[in-house]
Design an enzyme around this catalytic site. Structure first.
Site, short mmCIF file in Angstrom:
data_model
loop_
_atom_site.label_atom_id
_atom_site.label_comp_id
_atom_site.label_asym_id
_atom_site.label_seq_id
_atom_site.Cartn_x
_atom_site.Cartn_y
_atom_site.Cartn_z
N LYS A 15 -1.20 4.24 4.53
CA LYS A 15 -1.43 2.81 4.30
C LYS A 15 -2.09 2.24 5.55
O LYS A 15 -1.52 2.26 6.64
CB LYS A 15 -0.11 2.09 4.02
CG LYS A 15 -0.31 0.59 3.75
CD LYS A 15 1.01 -0.09 3.44
CE LYS A 15 0.82 -1.57 3.20
NZ LYS A 15 2.10 -2.25 2.89
N LYS A 19 -3.68 3.80 0.50
CA LYS A 19 -3.87 2.37 0.26
C LYS A 19 -4.60 1.75 1.45
O LYS A 19 -4.18 1.97 2.59
CB LYS A 19 -2.52 1.69 0.06
CG LYS A 19 -2.59 0.20 -0.18
CD LYS A 19 -1.19 -0.41 -0.26
CE LYS A 19 -1.28 -1.91 -0.52
NZ LYS A 19 0.04 -2.56 -0.54
#
Length: 336
Positions: free
Chosen positions: A205, A262
């Protein structure tokens, strides 16, 4: 020059396989199906009407009743899973994010209600403190308030994960990027007898600029006073590929069941490398900023909305994602 004189002497002509729609469909390598998609949804307390999210056209915060109705519709369209994110009233937020451990907190009530109404739908819950803190960070702060305290935060996340699992979440999804949290959560779940609950790890992320609309949606931007909240001390540096891969390898070793990248669109190289390195399922999150920029450009007449939307998802799937969290999921499944 005659047509025969102009014709090239080619043995192989790739355009043969693009000549008609039927041929193109027969040789198509990548297809995005409803079964590949997870729809993120936002839940609020109360019994009122949905609250449209200005920075995310077509998306709204839903009451639990509205959430159930939406989940039923998504199930009927063939979408197998939803990710539920709560938006709490600011009065419930504290520096320590203690509301996350309230056994009657909004997201737990929402999970229980959805699981009772739509038991066949897979439910993913976020494990991070940003919806619960008055500073908008994903964990508790250090004594000087300058950073997030890693180990203290992990201890809270373990308790939070157990509550989510007990409420009926099929996947707990730690999005906080604290070191060691996957292993600690796996141990906590197993020791509590919650061995069937899977972990969908936000493994790579990135500290991305694409999260702004999401932070509006869950209220962490309001808590922090800005949707440009800096999380660079714990989220991955967008410049670093190798460091992101190390994160995914650690999560796999610690017991993650699914590894996530992400955002998706700007990190297709990470998705591809992860797909080549692991046998675990790979998820990718097409985040709020990716969604909203397509809407904005289409509204200005600069891009074809449907073609750009579909191409963006094909790129993520082609890179190697098995499942995609996307706010476009309902439209795609409905064939719109």
């Amino acid at each position: 020059m005659s047509e025969s004189e102009a014709r090239l002497n080619l043995t192989y002509r790739p355009r043969r396989l693009r000549r008609t729609d039927a041929i193109r469909r027969l040789v198509r390598e990548t297809v995005v199906r409803p079964s590949n998609l997870i729809h993120p949804l936002f839940v609020i307390d109360g019994n009122g009407e949905p609250e449209p999210i200005a920075s995310m056209p077509g998306q709204s915060r839903l009451t639990i009743k509205g959430l159930i109705d939406e989940c039923l519709a998504l199930r009927d369209l063939g979408i197998p899973g939803v990710a539920i994110f709560p938006k709490l009233d600011s009065s419930l937020k504290t520096a320590e994010g203690g509301g996350a451990l309230n056994p009657d907190t909004l997201v737990l009530r929402a999970v229980r209600s959805v699981k009772a109404a739509v038991p066949e739908l897979a439910i993913i819950t976020d494990v991070a403190l940003d919806p619960y803190t008055n500073h908008g960070h994903d964990g508790v702060l250090t004594a000087d308030g300058q950073d997030v305290a890693n180990d203290e935060t992990v201890a809270i996340l373990c308790e939070m994960a157990k509550l989510n699992a007990e409420a009926g979440a099929d996947f707990v999804a730690p999005s906080d990027m604290m070191d060691g949290r996957i292993g600690a959560i796996r141990v906590a779940l197993d020791e509590a007898g919650l061995t069937d609950t899977a972990i969908m790890a936000y493994s790579a992320k990135f500290n991305s600029a694409y999260y702004g609309p999401f932070r509006d949606a869950v209220g962490s931007a309001q808590a922090a006073g800005t949707n440009l909240l800096g999380k660079q001390t714990y989220q991955c540096d967008p410049a670093n590929r190798r460091a992101a891969i190390i994160e995914t390898e650690l999560d796999e070793a610690e017991g993650a069941d699914v590894l996530m990248v992400k955002p998706a669109g700007a990190y297709l190289d990470i998705i591809r490398e992860l797909r080549q390195r692991t046998s675990l399922p790979v998820a990718a999150y097409q985040v709020s900023g990716e969604y909203s920029q397509i809407h904005a450009a289409a509204q200005l007449g600069w891009l074809d909305y449907k073609r750009t939307r579909d191409e963006s998802l094909l790129g993520i799937k082609r890179a190697g994602a098995d499942m995609i969290l996307t706010y476009f999921a309902k439209e795609i499944a409905a064939g719109k």
